[in-house]
Design a protein around this motif. Structure first.
Motif, mmCIF file in Angstrom:
data_model
loop_
_atom_site.group_PDB
_atom_site.id
_atom_site.type_symbol
_atom_site.label_atom_id
_atom_site.label_comp_id
_atom_site.label_asym_id
_atom_site.label_seq_id
_atom_site.Cartn_x
_atom_site.Cartn_y
_atom_site.Cartn_z
ATOM 1 N N UNK A 45 9.116 -0.220 -9.047
ATOM 2 C CA UNK A 45 8.963 -0.762 -7.587
ATOM 3 C C UNK A 45 7.693 -0.928 -7.488
ATOM 4 N N UNK A 46 7.408 -2.211 -7.328
ATOM 5 C CA UNK A 46 5.906 -2.756 -7.311
ATOM 6 C C UNK A 46 5.592 -3.520 -5.695
ATOM 7 N N UNK A 47 6.744 -3.456 -4.770
ATOM 8 C CA UNK A 47 6.444 -3.964 -3.332
ATOM 9 C C UNK A 47 6.768 -2.794 -2.489
ATOM 10 N N UNK A 48 6.109 -2.992 -1.414
ATOM 11 C CA UNK A 48 6.365 -2.041 -0.310
ATOM 12 C C UNK A 48 7.581 -2.257 0.516
ATOM 13 N N UNK A 49 8.596 -2.109 0.157
ATOM 14 C CA UNK A 49 9.796 -2.246 0.662
ATOM 15 C C UNK A 49 10.624 -1.011 0.345
ATOM 16 N N UNK A 50 11.747 -0.656 1.329
ATOM 17 C CA UNK A 50 12.491 0.519 1.150
ATOM 18 C C UNK A 50 13.394 0.757 2.150
ATOM 19 N N UNK A 51 14.789 1.154 1.784
ATOM 20 C CA UNK A 51 16.012 1.376 2.712
ATOM 21 C C UNK A 51 15.325 2.134 4.049
ATOM 22 N N UNK A 52 16.218 1.746 5.056
ATOM 23 C CA UNK A 52 16.136 2.416 6.137
ATOM 24 C C UNK A 52 16.865 3.913 5.999
ATOM 25 N N UNK A 53 16.864 4.615 6.927
ATOM 26 C CA UNK A 53 17.738 6.060 6.799
ATOM 27 C C UNK A 53 19.193 6.093 6.647
ATOM 28 N N UNK A 54 19.805 4.673 7.074
ATOM 29 C CA UNK A 54 21.212 4.320 6.934
ATOM 30 C C UNK A 54 21.552 3.718 5.804
ATOM 31 N N UNK A 55 20.634 3.247 5.122
ATOM 32 C CA UNK A 55 20.941 2.354 3.870
ATOM 33 C C UNK A 55 21.628 1.313 3.978
ATOM 34 N N UNK A 56 21.263 0.520 5.387
ATOM 35 C CA UNK A 56 21.978 -0.456 5.869
ATOM 36 C C UNK A 56 20.785 -1.773 5.759
ATOM 37 N N UNK A 57 19.817 -1.322 5.772
ATOM 38 C CA UNK A 57 18.826 -2.534 5.936
ATOM 39 C C UNK A 57 17.399 -2.151 5.041
ATOM 40 N N UNK A 58 16.811 -2.993 4.617
ATOM 41 C CA UNK A 58 15.550 -3.104 3.745
ATOM 42 C C UNK A 58 14.264 -3.154 4.802
ATOM 43 N N UNK A 59 13.535 -2.243 4.811
ATOM 44 C CA UNK A 59 12.515 -2.090 5.665
ATOM 45 C C UNK A 59 11.250 -2.728 4.853
ATOM 46 N N UNK A 60 10.511 -3.703 5.706
ATOM 47 C CA UNK A 60 9.036 -4.190 5.062
ATOM 48 C C UNK A 60 7.907 -3.942 5.678
ATOM 49 N N UNK A 61 8.101 -2.942 6.772
ATOM 50 C CA UNK A 61 6.902 -2.475 7.572
ATOM 51 C C UNK A 61 6.499 -1.215 7.262
ATOM 52 N N UNK A 62 6.760 -0.498 6.166
ATOM 53 C CA UNK A 62 6.125 0.737 5.832
ATOM 54 C C UNK A 62 4.941 0.608 5.228
ATOM 55 N N UNK A 63 3.846 1.208 5.465
ATOM 56 C CA UNK A 63 2.390 1.208 5.198
ATOM 57 C C UNK A 63 2.393 2.119 3.814
ATOM 58 N N UNK A 64 2.824 3.309 4.149
ATOM 59 C CA UNK A 64 2.471 4.519 3.157
ATOM 60 C C UNK A 64 3.339 4.328 2.004
ATOM 61 N N UNK A 65 2.802 4.439 0.779
ATOM 62 C CA UNK A 65 3.849 4.569 -0.357
ATOM 63 C C UNK A 65 4.468 5.846 -0.673
ATOM 64 N N UNK A 66 3.739 6.857 0.135
ATOM 65 C CA UNK A 66 4.402 8.144 -0.156
ATOM 66 C C UNK A 66 5.925 8.045 0.643
ATOM 67 N N UNK A 67 5.842 7.524 1.646
ATOM 68 C CA UNK A 67 7.174 7.285 2.770
ATOM 69 C C UNK A 67 7.961 6.457 1.736
ATOM 70 N N UNK A 68 7.480 5.610 0.967
ATOM 71 C CA UNK A 68 8.439 4.508 0.506
ATOM 72 C C UNK A 68 8.934 5.146 -0.808
ATOM 73 N N UNK A 69 8.317 6.316 -1.213
ATOM 74 C CA UNK A 69 8.717 7.173 -2.443
ATOM 75 C C UNK A 69 9.798 7.982 -1.977
ATOM 76 N N UNK A 70 9.688 8.342 -0.945
ATOM 77 C CA UNK A 70 10.656 9.395 -0.379
ATOM 78 C C UNK A 70 11.904 8.626 0.016
#
Length: 475
Positions: A59-84
């Protein structure tokens, strides 16, 4: 670094970003890194978790799924949260999917929902389409799919986001029948509606209601009309280890009688289909054809568009998959060639040649794959001689037709194109791989005013030739 090094020396080593990134981090688990960052404040946390995202998830972009796995969030700033979040995805899908598959599945679902909402806002599609989508499988149910040896990983990713479509029952309406995710069409005895299976009801072992159903492929979609076809996938250790082939075959048949309609996996197959929906290639049919994503192309190179005497004619064709009782040649692709359905959509687009005109007759020329021409002339179309009209008043243009003729229903349809569909019959010199330039050309003959009260002589409205082809992937 040794066990005799002081804490200060360890911190100096870790503070060296080059040593930390290239000589320590590659050998640490994410739990190790979490412990280290609590002890050693000198670690560049953001850079460290960014490298972990690249290492563990490509992964090289700051994008990650929301908690429901129904949408991709692009407003997450911390890489640790993206990893989680991506780790939660992999745990949920039992570590059989890739991050890219997760991203594609979630983005696909977002695109579908956005498209459905736009169509509802424009009152072009009933809400039943969106409501027909089944919810994602829960983690426990998804495990049975993930552990099955025939199930491709991209199908697991899709079912983690969307469980297909709800199973139809006898109480469902015609509107529900035509809410087939993978499109539909009607033409004489063909009532084609390819609907996604309900993954929760079907399960990876096959159709529970049919104990004799051969467990040799994984159902993805079933035509609930005629012909009775289905789509399936499977992992084949020898020929298709990742299950990238999407197969079409008669429902209940063995996978010996299949054709490949996609070769990059089910996710890619669905993605390409949704692109065709969003670009208008597969439009929503207006009344009286009924709601549904019509599989006769409306845009693209395979579509003929012409305007003559103020009449627009759009025409296109599609292969009608048919199969026989011949086990050696289950698909009717012998020397007689393929059978194509064709569709004409006509409307009046201006009043420069009069506000009304009525269809009198047609002249078609079918050119097969050998260049041989078969000509057909006839009155009207399937017993209908529609009266097309166009009006412009109060700054608003309006068009439509009066459905008259021996087979007409005598109703008036506003802001609706007249549609005529039929079949070519077997077209010599055509195969799925190459139709050798087979095409259709010709014209329709109209009269200004009506046949009973003409306002002038008849005139011909030619349509541009359109090809008889079998695109790939095929829907």
């Amino acid at each position: 670094m040794t066990t005799n090094d002081s804490p200060q020396q360890v911190m100096q080593i870790i503070a060296n970003s080059d040593l930390w990134s290239h000589h320590f981090l590659p050998f640490l688990t994410f739990q190790d890194v979490a412990h280290c960052e609590q002890v050693f404040r000198c670690i560049d946390k953001e850079r460290t978790w960014e490298r972990l995202c690249a290492r563990d998830f490509s992964l090289h972009t700051q994008e990650a799924p929301d908690n429901s796995f129904r949408a991709i969030r692009r407003d997450i700033k911390e890489w640790k949260q993206i990893y989680r979040r991506w780790r939660a995805w992999h745990i949920h899908t039992h570590h059989v999917t890739t991050t890219q598959q997760g991203y594609d599945a979630i983005q696909l679902y977002q695109d579908i929902q956005a498209f459905y909402i736009r169509q509802q806002q424009q009152q072009r599609q009933p809400r039943s389409y969106q409501e027909s989508l089944a919810p994602a499988l829960n983690k426990k149910t998804l495990q049975s799919w993930a552990e099955h040896p025939l199930v491709p990983s991209d199908l697991v990713a899709w079912y983690a986001v969307c469980g297909g479509q709800h199973t139809l029952s006898r109480n469902n309406s015609d509107e529900d029948f035509w809410a087939a995710f993978l499109g539909c069409y009607t033409c004489y005895d063909a009532y084609y509606a390819m609907r996604l299976v309900d993954a929760k009801m079907v399960g990876p072992m096959g159709v529970h209601s049919q104990s004799n159903y051969p467990n040799i492929h994984v159902l993805v979609a079933v035509c609930v009309g005629n012909p009775r076809l289905c789509l399936s996938v499977k992992k084949d250790p020898v020929n298709d280890p990742h299950g990238r082939q999407v197969r079409m075959h008669p429902f209940g048949e063995t996978d010996q009688n299949f054709i490949v309609v996609g070769d990059q996996g089910i996710l890619h197959y669905l993605q390409e289909y949704v692109k065709r929906l969003t670009t208008g290639m597969f439009p929503i049919a207006p009344p009286p054809q009924g709601p549904g994503f019509v599989l006769f192309p409306d845009t693209g190179d395979a579509v003929s568009v012409s305007i003559t005497h103020g009449i627009e004619i759009r025409a296109s064709a599609r292969w009608f998959p048919t199969f026989s009782d011949n086990n050696n040649q289950p698909w009717q692709e012998d020397e007689e060639g393929l059978n194509f359905g064709y569709s004409f959509r006509m409307r009046k687009v201006d009043s420069s040649f009069g506000g009304t005109c009525q269809l009198v007759s047609r002249h078609f020329e079918f050119v097969n794959g050998h260049g041989v021409v078969r000509r057909i002339d006839g009155d009207a179309v399937v017993g209908k001689q529609p009266l097309l009209f166009y009006t412009g008043s109060d700054g608003r243009d309006s068009f439509g037709y009066h459905d008259i003729g021996p087979a007409g229903d005598n109703l008036v349809y506003l802001d609706t194109v007249f549609t005529y569909q039929s079949q070519t019959g077997p077209t010599a010199g055509t195969t799925r791989q190459d139709t050798h330039g087979a095409h259709v050309r010709g014209y329709f003959r109209f009269i200004p005013g009506t046949i009973e009260k003409p306002n002038g002589p008849t005139y011909d409205v030619p349509f541009n030739p359109f090809p008889l082809t079998v695109p790939f992937p095929f829907y």
